[in-house]
Design an enzyme around this catalytic site. Structure first.
Site, PDB file in Angstrom:
ATOM      1  N   VAL A   1      46.753  33.964  38.205  1.00 27.52           N
ATOM      2  CA  VAL A   1      47.548  35.109  38.061  1.00 27.52           C
ATOM      3  C   VAL A   1      48.364  35.105  36.799  1.00 27.52           C
ATOM      4  CG1 VAL A   1      49.506  36.362  39.083  1.00 27.52           C
ATOM      5  CG2 VAL A   1      47.435  35.708  40.587  1.00 27.52           C
TER       6      VAL A   1
ATOM      7  N   THR B   1      52.493  35.884  45.084  1.00 30.56           N
ATOM      8  CA  THR B   1      52.353  36.544  46.321  1.00 30.56           C
ATOM      9  C   THR B   1      53.580  35.833  47.253  1.00 30.56           C
ATOM     10  OG1 THR B   1      50.379  37.163  46.443  1.00 30.56           O
ATOM     11  CG2 THR B   1      51.019  37.361  48.568  1.00 30.56           C
TER      12      THR B   1
ATOM     13  N   GLU C   1      50.735  41.173  42.273  1.00 22.09           N
ATOM     14  CA  GLU C   1      49.543  41.210  41.419  1.00 22.09           C
ATOM     15  C   GLU C   1      48.140  41.838  42.473  1.00 22.09           C
ATOM     16  OE1 GLU C   1      48.836  41.451  37.848  1.00 22.09           O
ATOM     17  OE2 GLU C   1      46.939  41.891  39.015  1.00 22.09           O
ATOM     18  N   PHE C   2      47.384  42.451  41.847  1.00 24.47           N
ATOM     19  CA  PHE C   2      45.956  42.793  42.637  1.00 24.47           C
ATOM     20  C   PHE C   2      44.895  42.500  42.304  1.00 24.47           C
ATOM     21  CE2 PHE C   2      49.501  45.659  43.945  1.00 24.47           C
ATOM     22  CZ  PHE C   2      49.568  45.773  45.299  1.00 24.47           C
TER      23      PHE C   2
ATOM     24  N   GLY D   1      28.939  38.975  55.479  1.00 24.90           N
ATOM     25  CA  GLY D   1      28.428  37.680  54.857  1.00 24.90           C
ATOM     26  C   GLY D   1      29.161  36.548  55.659  1.00 24.90           C
TER      27      GLY D   1
ATOM     28  N   CYS E   1      43.191  34.018  48.352  1.00 26.67           N
ATOM     29  CA  CYS E   1      44.226  35.012  48.773  1.00 26.67           C
ATOM     30  C   CYS E   1      44.016  35.325  50.278  1.00 26.67           C
ATOM     31  CB  CYS E   1      43.950  35.839  47.655  1.00 26.67           C
ATOM     32  SG  CYS E   1      44.161  35.588  46.118  1.00 26.67           S
TER      33      CYS E   1
HETATM   34  C1  UGA Z   1      41.559  39.426  46.719  1.00 28.09           C
HETATM   35  C2  UGA Z   1      41.786  40.811  46.568  1.00 28.09           C
HETATM   36  O1  UGA Z   1      40.851  41.692  46.570  1.00 28.09           O
HETATM   37  C3  UGA Z   1      42.765  41.397  45.100  1.00 28.09           C
HETATM   38  O2  UGA Z   1      43.175  42.536  45.268  1.00 28.09           O
HETATM   39  C4  UGA Z   1      44.128  40.487  45.371  1.00 28.09           C
HETATM   40  O3  UGA Z   1      44.804  40.599  44.089  1.00 28.09           O
HETATM   41  C5  UGA Z   1      43.778  39.066  45.191  1.00 28.09           C
HETATM   42  O4  UGA Z   1      42.864  38.769  46.605  1.00 28.09           O
HETATM   43  C6  UGA Z   1      44.948  38.226  45.434  1.00 28.09           C
HETATM   44  O5  UGA Z   1      45.846  38.292  46.335  1.00 28.09           O
HETATM   45  O6  UGA Z   1      45.212  37.409  44.386  1.00 28.09           O
HETATM   46  P1  UGA Z   1      39.910  37.775  45.588  1.00 28.09           P
HETATM   47  O7  UGA Z   1      40.288  36.826  46.354  1.00 28.09           O
HETATM   48  O8  UGA Z   1      39.963  37.275  44.173  1.00 28.09           O
HETATM   49  O9  UGA Z   1      40.960  39.182  45.372  1.00 28.09           O
HETATM   50  O10 UGA Z   1      38.619  38.348  45.919  1.00 28.09           O
HETATM   51  P2  UGA Z   1      37.930  39.367  46.700  1.00 28.09           P
HETATM   52  O11 UGA Z   1      36.902  39.980  45.914  1.00 28.09           O
HETATM   53  O12 UGA Z   1      38.960  40.292  47.261  1.00 28.09           O
HETATM   54  O13 UGA Z   1      37.069  38.659  47.928  1.00 28.09           O
HETATM   55  C7  UGA Z   1      37.622  37.827  48.900  1.00 28.09           C
HETATM   56  C8  UGA Z   1      36.664  37.526  49.639  1.00 28.09           C
HETATM   57  O14 UGA Z   1      36.114  38.290  50.542  1.00 28.09           O
HETATM   58  C9  UGA Z   1      35.323  36.800  49.126  1.00 28.09           C
HETATM   59  O15 UGA Z   1      34.981  35.429  49.959  1.00 28.09           O
HETATM   60  C10 UGA Z   1      34.210  37.840  49.234  1.00 28.09           C
HETATM   61  O16 UGA Z   1      33.081  37.157  49.459  1.00 28.09           O
HETATM   62  C11 UGA Z   1      34.522  38.356  50.589  1.00 28.09           C
HETATM   63  N1  UGA Z   1      34.086  39.688  50.706  1.00 28.09           N
HETATM   64  C12 UGA Z   1      34.566  40.810  49.971  1.00 28.09           C
HETATM   65  C13 UGA Z   1      33.128  39.847  51.611  1.00 28.09           C
HETATM   66  O17 UGA Z   1      32.821  39.250  52.578  1.00 28.09           O
HETATM   67  N2  UGA Z   1      32.547  41.336  51.892  1.00 28.09           N
HETATM   68  C14 UGA Z   1      33.213  42.404  51.105  1.00 28.09           C
HETATM   69  O18 UGA Z   1      32.912  43.641  51.287  1.00 28.09           O
HETATM   70  C15 UGA Z   1      33.980  42.113  49.948  1.00 28.09           C
END
Ligand code: UGA
Length: 440
Positions: free
Chosen positions: A11, A121, A154-155, A259, A266
């Site tokens: 971040v 966070t 942050e998002f 999945g 996060c």
């Molecule tokens: C997540 C949030 O999406 C961000 O908005 C946030 O800023 C971030 O956490 C944080 O708090 O810093 P991130 O952890 O980088 O982001 O990744 P994601 O793309 O959200 O995926 C998280 C998990 O969910 C992964 O394991 C991914 O494979 C899984 N996932 C995601 C699924 O199993 N199915 C989906 O449809 C989407």
């Protein structure tokens, strides 16, 4: 505007680089000398597409610097972002020791009005904690200097962090004075002029928006994962179910991919933390608690699916493609692979694996299983002589694999596609005993 960003993790580093790209003068601070030395040599300590290019450009332009000198960075800046880690403790609550330590540093070095912004966070009420900690240090110094605390969660998504910060869906600002808001508006002028929506609220609401957003997305994933388990049993197709649901604008298609369960730094941490915050406030968040439980069950279901279909795993070679919790990152924190691989090994399997970025971290995280895991330099050699192939992470390069070539080198032909990357490929079922997620 001079800005200090304290903490150069995912971040903090991305935030510092992007603020420099927005034209600010940024100094990124970290206590780890090695990290700062590397950054000063142009080496980015994380794998994040596009980050190095923007970092190099802004260092060259003189807008971005790296240091371990906390006190001078604080004194030289008008705005200080706190972007240090808040790791989970035993009970799931966020550990705030790094935040408190930075707040103390700020209180000990404050010499003029500054805005202190929480980017990490943090539990509701941390803004107040930071404020009180700084005030306490000022009292010890027997001086009275005006400052403001703000929250700006942050998002960004790992793997898409640069784009996420350059083009965010929204910017959330929790502020308690117009003076702080004016300064933050200047910091984010580049986004204001592009008409990115800004949510201006109080600090506690801003802190909660972050947890509520992550928890909601985690619930959405656990929801579709539960649907996928039912779909497998009744013979329905989760791919079509998610598509059909997602076309309803009120539901939306994002985060409906079933999945092996959500991972990363996060969702697992933040869902536990918000449940813990609720408990401390004598509330219970049943839906989020259920999402956490469903995520554990989803990983177990993946393990069971492999064992049920392959039978006894003793002497079986299983190739795992992809280790990181998602593609385009080297981050292994709470990656499903870290639960699934040890379970397969305990059931007798040996593991062959390849991941474009996750192997370095997996080697130390799964060091106790080192004699049962072999790491390869590419996907094809990792699949040689394997009985089964498991797609753990959907890196783009895996979706264009030559399946005939892979199958040719394998001993048996099980394919567990935990990310459904081949689910629309009709030929895959002719080549492999194919097991996607969420379909019979
Ligand atoms: C997540 C949030 O999406 C961000 O908005 C946030 O800023 C971030 O956490 C944080 O708090 O810093 P991130 O952890 O980088 O982001 O990744 P994601 O793309 O959200 O995926 C998280 C998990 O969910 C992964 O394991 C991914 O494979 C899984 N996932 C995601 C699924 O199993 N199915 C989906 O449809 C989407």
């Amino acid at each position: 505007m001079k800005i200090a960003v304290i903490g150069t993790g995912y971040v903090g580093l991305v935030q510092g680089v992007i603020l420099a790209e927005f034209g600010m003068n940024v100094i990124c601070v970290d206590l780890e000398q090695n990290k700062i030395d590397s950054l000063n040599k142009g080496i980015v300590p994380i794998y994040e597409p596009g980050l190095k290019e923007i970092m190099d450009k802004n260092v060259e332009a003189g807008r971005l610097k790296f240091t371990t000198e906390v006190s001078s960075a604080i004194k030289d800046s008008q705005v200080i972002f706190i972007a240090v880690g808040t790791p989970p403790q035993e009970d799931g609550s966020a550990d705030l020791k790094h935040i408190i330590s930075v707040a103390k540093d700020i209180g000990q070095n404050l010499d003029d009005y500054k805005v202190v912004i929480n980017k990490s966070t943090v539990p509701v009420g941390t803004g107040e904690l930071v404020k009180n900690t700084i005030s306490h240090e000022l009292n010890l110094r027997a001086i009275n200097i005006d400052f403001d605390v703000a929250s700006n969660p942050e998002f960004l998504q790992e793997g898409k962090a640069v784009q996420g910060c350059l083009n965010p869906d929204r910017v959330v600002l929790g502020v308690e004075s117009n003076r702080a808001l004016d300064i933050l508006n200047k910091v984010y002028h580049a986004l204001r002029v592009r008409q990115v929506p800004f949510v201006v609220t109080d600090i506690k609401s801003a802190e909660m928006i972050k947890y509520a957003s992550n928890a909601f997305l985690a619930v959405k994933i656990s929801f579709i994962n539960e649907m996928s388990r039912l779909a497998e049993t009744v013979g329905a197709n989760t791919y079509d179910i998610a598509y059909g649901m997602g076309l309803d604008a009120r539901i939306a298609p994002e985060f409906l991919q079933c999945g092996p369960g959500y991972g990363g730094s996060c969702f697992p941490k933040d869902t536990l933390a918000i449940v813990n915050i609720a408990k401390k406030n004598n509330e219970s968040l049943k839906i989020i608690e259920a999402a956490i439980e469903a995520n554990v069950l989803q990983k177990q279901h993946m393990i069971q699916k492999i064992i049920t279909n392959m039978g006894e795993l003793t002497n079986k070679k299983i190739t795992i493609l992809g280790l990181s919790f998602k593609p385009d990152t080297d981050d292994m924190r709470d990656a499903p692979a870290l639960d699934i691989i040890p379970a397969l090994i305990k059931n007798g399997a040996t593991i062959h694996t390849y991941c474009p970025q996750g192997m370095r971290e997996t080697k130390w995280r799964l060091s106790e299983y080192a004699d049962r895991i072999t790491y390869f330099d590419d996907e094809y050699s990792a699949c040689e002589n394997a009985d089964a192939l498991v797609i753990m992470t959907q890196w783009n390069q895996f979706s264009i694999l030559d399946l005939d070539k892979i199958k040719h080198g394998m001993r048996d032909n099980y394919l567990f596609d935990l990310r459904n990357i081949f689910v629309t490929d009709n030929n895959v079922r002719n080549i492999f005993k194919y097991f996607p997620v969420g379909q019979k």
